[in-house]
Design a protein around this motif. Structure first.
Motif, PDB file in Angstrom:
ATOM      1  N   THR A   6     109.961  76.467   8.503  1.00  0.00           N
ATOM      2  CA  THR A   6     109.439  75.138   8.808  1.00  0.00           C
ATOM      3  C   THR A   6     110.548  74.237   9.339  1.00  0.00           C
ATOM      4  O   THR A   6     110.362  73.497  10.305  1.00  0.00           O
ATOM      5  N   GLY A   7     111.727  74.305   8.709  1.00  0.00           N
ATOM      6  CA  GLY A   7     112.862  73.506   9.177  1.00  0.00           C
ATOM      7  C   GLY A   7     113.280  73.885  10.581  1.00  0.00           C
ATOM      8  O   GLY A   7     113.595  73.019  11.406  1.00  0.00           O
ATOM      9  N   LEU A   8     113.281  75.184  10.872  1.00  0.00           N
ATOM     10  CA  LEU A   8     113.622  75.653  12.211  1.00  0.00           C
ATOM     11  C   LEU A   8     112.611  75.147  13.236  1.00  0.00           C
ATOM     12  O   LEU A   8     112.987  74.679  14.318  1.00  0.00           O
ATOM     13  N   ASN A   9     111.333  75.210  12.891  1.00  0.00           N
ATOM     14  CA  ASN A   9     110.289  74.714  13.800  1.00  0.00           C
ATOM     15  C   ASN A   9     110.454  73.218  14.064  1.00  0.00           C
ATOM     16  O   ASN A   9     110.269  72.757  15.194  1.00  0.00           O
ATOM     17  N   ASN A  10     110.802  72.461  13.027  1.00  0.00           N
ATOM     18  CA  ASN A  10     111.006  71.015  13.216  1.00  0.00           C
ATOM     19  C   ASN A  10     112.161  70.744  14.170  1.00  0.00           C
ATOM     20  O   ASN A  10     112.059  69.881  15.041  1.00  0.00           O
TER      21      ASN A  10
END
Length: 100
Positions: A6-10
């Motif tokens: 999720t952090g990477l996608n953000n």
């Protein structure tokens, strides 16, 4: 979905937004980036040529592209703050429902 994905996608979304904001400035070299202020000034001078503005700008950007970038950055920051506040209140209300 796990936390790291999720952090990477953000971060990928942030980079995509920055690329969309900066790419036109880099690619369009001789383009005219003008806003409603410039159009209004042109119409006012056309209607009444002797008009003098009674307020001067505190900060004058070096070019129209920089002014557009600053305006877009302000809009993005404002949208981010509004989205954060809405998400914060929604999360609090969901947590309150779970606790009941």
């Amino acid at each position: 979905m796990n936390q790291s994905k999720t952090g990477l996608n953000n971060w990928l979304l942030v980079l995509a937004v920055l690329a969309l904001a900066v790419t036109p400035i880099i690619l369009v070299r001789d383009g005219e980036f003008g806003g409603a202020d410039d159009q209004a000034k042109a119409v006012i001078t056309e209607i009444q040529p002797e008009y003098q503005p009674w307020v001067k700008s505190i900060f004058e950007p070096p070019s129209g592209e920089v002014a557009s970038l600053l305006f877009a950055s302000q809009a993005a920051l404002g949208a981010g703050v509004v989205g954060y506040v809405i998400g914060l209140y929604k999360g609090r209300s969901q947590q309150a429902r779970r606790e009941e």
